[in-house]
Motif scaffolding. Structure first.
Motif, short mmCIF file in Angstrom:
data_model
loop_
_atom_site.label_atom_id
_atom_site.label_comp_id
_atom_site.label_asym_id
_atom_site.label_seq_id
_atom_site.Cartn_x
_atom_site.Cartn_y
_atom_site.Cartn_z
N ARG A 162 0.82 -1.22 0.00
CA ARG A 162 0.00 0.00 0.00
C ARG A 162 0.85 1.27 0.00
O ARG A 162 0.57 2.21 -0.72
N HIS A 208 1.68 1.53 -3.83
CA HIS A 208 0.40 2.24 -4.00
C HIS A 208 -0.64 1.36 -4.70
O HIS A 208 -1.30 1.79 -5.66
N THR A 209 -0.81 0.15 -4.20
CA THR A 209 -1.72 -0.80 -4.84
C THR A 209 -3.17 -0.33 -4.82
O THR A 209 -3.93 -0.64 -5.75
N ARG A 210 -3.56 0.41 -3.81
CA ARG A 210 -4.94 0.89 -3.76
C ARG A 210 -5.21 1.90 -4.88
O ARG A 210 -6.26 1.86 -5.53
N ALA A 239 -7.76 1.43 -8.01
CA ALA A 239 -8.80 2.43 -8.30
C ALA A 239 -8.69 2.93 -9.73
O ALA A 239 -9.70 3.13 -10.41
#
Length: 204
Positions: A34, A38-40, A44
């Motif tokens: 995360r 920055h997987t989120r 998205a």
């Protein structure tokens, strides 16, 4: 490999007399995924693109499906990278220093003496995890890219070593060690904070 045979895991050699390990651990790979990869945000973005493909007509459902399949593959790759990064990292807190041993292909071992830490900035990383950046009172000798990802983001000119995705239970131990190493410079961490959000000097 330089650190293939460690007398103590995570340390380049045996501790000298009078130095003791207070805490040792590795980053949580989900927190690394995360915070570093920055997987989120990636997820998205792919959902947004798939929605556009579906609503705009043309390829429609097929295009959205292909986009989501690529998203799953991409997120899986980022997850593997995050796990590898976490597994290759060991953080050690002693009563004298913080030691960061990290690196998948090119292992490094970095010592940060507690007496040279001006303050510790804390950023919540979710699920009981925190990122802790250490601000040296002298210029840090390694460059930003040499420390990545174990460095505070965007501090290119004055790199600050960062412990990624560690349990918030680590904070009171760090605060106590800093206070004992140099009480005048240990006010950057509040040892009585119930959670990372209440810590003094929370990182931006």
């Amino acid at each position: 490999m330089e650190y293939e045979d460690e007398p103590i895991p995570g340390l380049p050699g045996r501790l000298p007399p009078g130095e003791d390990i207070l805490w040792q651990g590795t980053p949580d790979w989900r927190g690394v995924a995360r915070g570093v990869f920055h997987t989120r945000l990636v997820a998205a973005w792919f959902v947004f693109v798939a929605s556009l493909a579906f609503l705009a007509g043309g390829t429609g459902l097929k295009g959205a499906g292909i986009t989501l399949a690529v998203a799953v593959l991409g997120l899986a790759i980022l997850g593997v990278l995050a796990r590898a990064q976490a597994m290759s990292t060991i953080y050690t807190l002693t009563n004298k220093r913080v030691v960061l041993r990290f690196g998948v292909a090119l292992p490094k071992c970095v010592n940060v003496p507690l007496s040279l830490v001006g303050k510790a900035d804390v950023k919540p990383a979710g699920n009981g995890l925190v990122d802790v950046s250490l601000t040296p009172t002298v210029r840090f000798p390694l460059a930003y890219l040499q420390m990545w990802p174990h460095v505070r983001p965007w501090k290119f000119g004055s790199p600050q070593p960062m412990l990624r995705a560690v349990p918030d239970a680590f904070l009171p131990l760090l605060a106590d060690a800093l206070a004992k190493a140099d009480p005048a410079r240990a006010t950057g961490v509040n040892p009585d904070a119930a959670n990372a959000g209440a810590m003094l000097g929370a990182a931006a």
